[in-house]
Design a protein around this motif. Structure first.
Motif, PDB file in Angstrom:
ATOM      1  N   LEU A  42       0.810  -1.216   0.000  1.00  0.00           N
ATOM      2  CA  LEU A  42       0.000   0.000   0.000  1.00  0.00           C
ATOM      3  C   LEU A  42       0.842   1.263   0.000  1.00  0.00           C
ATOM      4  O   LEU A  42       0.611   2.189  -0.779  1.00  0.00           O
ATOM      5  CB  LEU A  42      -0.923   0.003   1.221  1.00  0.00           C
ATOM      6  N   LEU A  43       1.855   1.305   0.861  1.00  0.00           N
ATOM      7  CA  LEU A  43       2.596   2.545   1.081  1.00  0.00           C
ATOM      8  C   LEU A  43       3.746   2.743   0.111  1.00  0.00           C
ATOM      9  O   LEU A  43       4.189   3.877  -0.097  1.00  0.00           O
ATOM     10  CB  LEU A  43       3.141   2.568   2.511  1.00  0.00           C
ATOM     11  N   LEU A  44       4.257   1.669  -0.464  1.00  0.00           N
ATOM     12  CA  LEU A  44       5.476   1.768  -1.270  1.00  0.00           C
ATOM     13  C   LEU A  44       5.259   1.460  -2.745  1.00  0.00           C
ATOM     14  O   LEU A  44       6.224   1.277  -3.483  1.00  0.00           O
ATOM     15  CB  LEU A  44       6.552   0.826  -0.714  1.00  0.00           C
ATOM     16  N   THR A  45       4.006   1.418  -3.179  1.00  0.00           N
ATOM     17  CA  THR A  45       3.713   1.126  -4.582  1.00  0.00           C
ATOM     18  C   THR A  45       3.269   2.399  -5.289  1.00  0.00           C
ATOM     19  O   THR A  45       2.167   2.899  -5.042  1.00  0.00           O
ATOM     20  CB  THR A  45       2.614   0.061  -4.713  1.00  0.00           C
ATOM     21  N   PRO A  46       4.103   2.949  -6.147  1.00  0.00           N
ATOM     22  CA  PRO A  46       3.709   4.174  -6.874  1.00  0.00           C
ATOM     23  C   PRO A  46       2.752   3.844  -8.013  1.00  0.00           C
ATOM     24  O   PRO A  46       2.631   2.689  -8.437  1.00  0.00           O
ATOM     25  CB  PRO A  46       5.044   4.688  -7.418  1.00  0.00           C
ATOM     26  N   GLN A  47       2.087   4.858  -8.504  1.00  0.00           N
ATOM     27  CA  GLN A  47       1.284   4.714  -9.705  1.00  0.00           C
ATOM     28  C   GLN A  47       2.177   4.915 -10.922  1.00  0.00           C
ATOM     29  O   GLN A  47       2.960   5.862 -10.973  1.00  0.00           O
ATOM     30  CB  GLN A  47       0.144   5.732  -9.727  1.00  0.00           C
ATOM     31  N   ARG A  48       2.079   4.013 -11.883  1.00  0.00           N
ATOM     32  CA  ARG A  48       2.859   4.161 -13.112  1.00  0.00           C
ATOM     33  C   ARG A  48       2.320   5.332 -13.924  1.00  0.00           C
ATOM     34  O   ARG A  48       1.108   5.480 -14.105  1.00  0.00           O
ATOM     35  CB  ARG A  48       2.781   2.887 -13.951  1.00  0.00           C
ATOM     36  N   ASP A  49       3.217   6.155 -14.414  1.00  0.00           N
ATOM     37  CA  ASP A  49       2.832   7.308 -15.225  1.00  0.00           C
ATOM     38  C   ASP A  49       2.361   6.815 -16.591  1.00  0.00           C
ATOM     39  O   ASP A  49       3.144   6.263 -17.358  1.00  0.00           O
ATOM     40  CB  ASP A  49       4.028   8.244 -15.377  1.00  0.00           C
ATOM     41  N   GLN A  50       1.072   7.002 -16.886  1.00  0.00           N
ATOM     42  CA  GLN A  50       0.492   6.507 -18.135  1.00  0.00           C
ATOM     43  C   GLN A  50       0.217   7.630 -19.137  1.00  0.00           C
ATOM     44  O   GLN A  50      -0.423   7.385 -20.163  1.00  0.00           O
ATOM     45  CB  GLN A  50      -0.814   5.766 -17.824  1.00  0.00           C
ATOM     46  N   ARG A  51       0.678   8.821 -18.858  1.00  0.00           N
ATOM     47  CA  ARG A  51       0.387   9.935 -19.763  1.00  0.00           C
ATOM     48  C   ARG A  51       1.053   9.735 -21.127  1.00  0.00           C
ATOM     49  O   ARG A  51       2.193   9.276 -21.207  1.00  0.00           O
ATOM     50  CB  ARG A  51       0.854  11.243 -19.147  1.00  0.00           C
ATOM     51  N   ALA A  52       0.312  10.085 -22.156  1.00  0.00           N
ATOM     52  CA  ALA A  52       0.830   9.950 -23.519  1.00  0.00           C
ATOM     53  C   ALA A  52       1.576  11.229 -23.896  1.00  0.00           C
ATOM     54  O   ALA A  52       0.961  12.259 -24.169  1.00  0.00           O
ATOM     55  CB  ALA A  52      -0.315   9.684 -24.494  1.00  0.00           C
ATOM     56  N   ILE A  53       2.885  11.165 -23.892  1.00  0.00           N
ATOM     57  CA  ILE A  53       3.723  12.301 -24.264  1.00  0.00           C
ATOM     58  C   ILE A  53       4.633  11.851 -25.396  1.00  0.00           C
ATOM     59  O   ILE A  53       5.374  10.877 -25.264  1.00  0.00           O
ATOM     60  CB  ILE A  53       4.556  12.795 -23.067  1.00  0.00           C
ATOM     61  N   THR A  54       4.560  12.535 -26.516  1.00  0.00           N
ATOM     62  CA  THR A  54       5.339  12.140 -27.687  1.00  0.00           C
ATOM     63  C   THR A  54       6.828  12.286 -27.419  1.00  0.00           C
ATOM     64  O   THR A  54       7.287  13.321 -26.932  1.00  0.00           O
ATOM     65  CB  THR A  54       4.954  13.002 -28.904  1.00  0.00           C
ATOM     66  N   ALA A  55       7.569  11.236 -27.726  1.00  0.00           N
ATOM     67  CA  ALA A  55       9.012  11.256 -27.515  1.00  0.00           C
ATOM     68  C   ALA A  55       9.678  12.164 -28.545  1.00  0.00           C
ATOM     69  O   ALA A  55       9.285  12.190 -29.717  1.00  0.00           O
ATOM     70  CB  ALA A  55       9.582   9.850 -27.619  1.00  0.00           C
ATOM     71  N   PRO A  56      10.683  12.931 -28.142  1.00  0.00           N
ATOM     72  CA  PRO A  56      11.392  13.784 -29.101  1.00  0.00           C
ATOM     73  C   PRO A  56      12.121  12.956 -30.159  1.00  0.00           C
ATOM     74  O   PRO A  56      12.547  11.822 -29.888  1.00  0.00           O
ATOM     75  CB  PRO A  56      12.400  14.535 -28.215  1.00  0.00           C
ATOM     76  N   ALA A  57      12.256  13.506 -31.340  1.00  0.00           N
ATOM     77  CA  ALA A  57      13.022  12.839 -32.386  1.00  0.00           C
ATOM     78  C   ALA A  57      14.463  12.670 -31.931  1.00  0.00           C
ATOM     79  O   ALA A  57      15.068  13.603 -31.399  1.00  0.00           O
ATOM     80  CB  ALA A  57      12.970  13.654 -33.679  1.00  0.00           C
ATOM     81  N   GLY A  58      15.002  11.488 -32.138  1.00  0.00           N
ATOM     82  CA  GLY A  58      16.387  11.224 -31.767  1.00  0.00           C
ATOM     83  C   GLY A  58      16.570  10.717 -30.349  1.00  0.00           C
ATOM     84  O   GLY A  58      17.702  10.448 -29.927  1.00  0.00           O
ATOM     85  N   LEU A  59      15.481  10.574 -29.598  1.00  0.00           N
ATOM     86  CA  LEU A  59      15.590  10.083 -28.217  1.00  0.00           C
ATOM     87  C   LEU A  59      16.052   8.635 -28.218  1.00  0.00           C
ATOM     88  O   LEU A  59      15.520   7.795 -28.945  1.00  0.00           O
ATOM     89  CB  LEU A  59      14.241  10.194 -27.511  1.00  0.00           C
ATOM     90  N   SER A  60      17.037   8.354 -27.396  1.00  0.00           N
ATOM     91  CA  SER A  60      17.558   6.987 -27.255  1.00  0.00           C
ATOM     92  C   SER A  60      17.118   6.417 -25.926  1.00  0.00           C
ATOM     93  O   SER A  60      17.306   7.052 -24.873  1.00  0.00           O
ATOM     94  CB  SER A  60      19.089   6.994 -27.343  1.00  0.00           C
ATOM     95  N   GLU A  61      16.519   5.230 -25.938  1.00  0.00           N
ATOM     96  CA  GLU A  61      16.119   4.528 -24.722  1.00  0.00           C
ATOM     97  C   GLU A  61      17.015   3.312 -24.543  1.00  0.00           C
ATOM     98  O   GLU A  61      17.200   2.529 -25.476  1.00  0.00           O
ATOM     99  CB  GLU A  61      14.655   4.085 -24.795  1.00  0.00           C
ATOM    100  N   GLN A  62      17.575   3.163 -23.349  1.00  0.00           N
ATOM    101  CA  GLN A  62      18.481   2.046 -23.105  1.00  0.00           C
ATOM    102  C   GLN A  62      18.339   1.565 -21.665  1.00  0.00           C
ATOM    103  O   GLN A  62      18.470   2.354 -20.723  1.00  0.00           O
ATOM    104  CB  GLN A  62      19.930   2.463 -23.361  1.00  0.00           C
ATOM    105  N   PRO A  63      18.077   0.271 -21.485  1.00  0.00           N
ATOM    106  CA  PRO A  63      17.990  -0.247 -20.115  1.00  0.00           C
ATOM    107  C   PRO A  63      19.382  -0.354 -19.495  1.00  0.00           C
ATOM    108  O   PRO A  63      20.377  -0.551 -20.179  1.00  0.00           O
ATOM    109  CB  PRO A  63      17.355  -1.628 -20.301  1.00  0.00           C
ATOM    110  N   LEU A  64      19.420  -0.213 -18.180  1.00  0.00           N
ATOM    111  CA  LEU A  64      20.670  -0.341 -17.427  1.00  0.00           C
ATOM    112  C   LEU A  64      20.425  -1.301 -16.276  1.00  0.00           C
ATOM    113  O   LEU A  64      19.535  -1.095 -15.453  1.00  0.00           O
ATOM    114  CB  LEU A  64      21.103   1.023 -16.892  1.00  0.00           C
ATOM    115  N   ALA A  65      21.229  -2.358 -16.227  1.00  0.00           N
ATOM    116  CA  ALA A  65      21.129  -3.318 -15.134  1.00  0.00           C
ATOM    117  C   ALA A  65      21.836  -2.762 -13.906  1.00  0.00           C
ATOM    118  O   ALA A  65      22.992  -2.343 -13.982  1.00  0.00           O
ATOM    119  CB  ALA A  65      21.749  -4.654 -15.542  1.00  0.00           C
ATOM    120  N   THR A  66      21.134  -2.734 -12.787  1.00  0.00           N
ATOM    121  CA  THR A  66      21.705  -2.238 -11.536  1.00  0.00           C
ATOM    122  C   THR A  66      21.402  -3.241 -10.431  1.00  0.00           C
ATOM    123  O   THR A  66      20.490  -4.072 -10.564  1.00  0.00           O
ATOM    124  CB  THR A  66      21.108  -0.869 -11.141  1.00  0.00           C
TER     125      THR A  66
END
Length: 284
Positions: A42-66
């Motif tokens: 209950l206390l430590l679960t955030p709501q996932r941001d579901q807003r639709a926001i267009t990604a800028p051209a050239g944006l790179s998404e990359q996962p990082l293992a931590t």
């Protein structure tokens, strides 16, 4: 904390608070282990941001293992790194308009999703976890030349003693500065059992070897010597404006830009913030 409590600053529904207190107190007494598991959800679960926001051209998404789980990073532009850190129940996508401006000015705009936020893995979140994740990210990146942080993200940045952040100019947007008292106060106002909440906190403190009492974002801000600019709306219902005003009054290196009618979220796409971004980039 769940945004239902973290962002609950009202003083109404006293009957609901009373019932919540009675139920959670009884649960904690009868089944303490189960009660803590339920409380974490209950206390430590955030709501996932579901807003639709267009990604800028050239944006790179990359996962990082931590060690804290896989997080998603977002990169736009080239040049020195300008780091952006979002708040509770937010995501890096909130910064896309800012990232475009930063990239256009000759910087690499680097943002990421906290654990349990956006496209990062995880179910639970809290400040010690976010702090360790930030410091892991900093070990994999070139030191930033500037940092922008929103809401609880400001508390995360200010709580870090990582050398890569020493002397770096800060741009804090609607920051949560008096974090620990505000956290406990919100839980108390919700009616949730404080002994149960404190039991959950003790588990986190032991796991991360980081007492919450040691976290003082406002004190850390005032102890810094590098420039810090705060952009905060006077009517913000989630992050107290008066804490930012106090920081600007007590810290010679802290300046405050006050907005009206923008609240806690709309300020992220406001002209005063864009102006502050432009001013800061001219000093780098």
């Amino acid at each position: 904390m769940s945004s239902k409590i973290y962002f609950n600053t009202g003083r109404r529904l006293s009957l609901r608070r009373m019932v919540t207190g009675m139920a959670t107190t009884l649960h904690h007494r009868l089944a303490p282990r189960h009660a803590k598991r339920v409380a974490r959800d209950l206390l430590l679960t955030p709501q996932r941001d579901q807003r639709a926001i267009t990604a800028p051209a050239g944006l790179s998404e990359q996962p990082l293992a931590t060690p804290q789980g896989e997080i998603m990073t977002y990169r736009l532009g080239s040049g020195p790194v300008w780091l952006l850190v979002h708040g509770w129940s937010g995501s890096a996508r909130q910064f896309f308009p800012l990232m475009e401006q930063i990239a256009a000015a000759g910087f690499t705009a680097l943002a990421y999703d906290h654990p349990a936020h956006g496209q990062s893995a995880g179910r639970h979140g809290h400040l010690p976890l976010f702090l360790r994740t930030l410091e892991t990210l900093l070990e994999h990146e070139a030191p930033p030349v500037a940092v922008t942080a929103h809401s609880m993200g400001a508390a995360v940045v200010l709580s870090s003693h990582h050398p890569a952040l020493a002397g770096v100019p800060l741009l804090l947007i609607a920051p949560v500065l008096d974090y620990v008292p505000q956290l406990y106060g919100m839980v108390a106002r919700s009616g949730y059992s404080m002994p149960l909440f404190k039991a959950v906190v003790r588990d986190i403190e032991e796991e991360f070897q980081l007492p919450l009492a040691n976290l003082d974002p406002l004190g850390q801000l005032l102890a810094r010597t590098s420039p810090a600019t705060i952009v905060h709306d006077r009517g913000d219902r989630f992050a107290p404006y008066l804490d930012s005003a106090r920081a600007a009054e007590q810290g010679e290196h802290v300046s405050l830009i006050t907005t009206e009618g923008l609240g806690h979220g709309r300020i992220l796409a406001s002209a005063p913030l864009f102006s502050a971004i432009g001013h800061l980039r001219q000093t780098l």
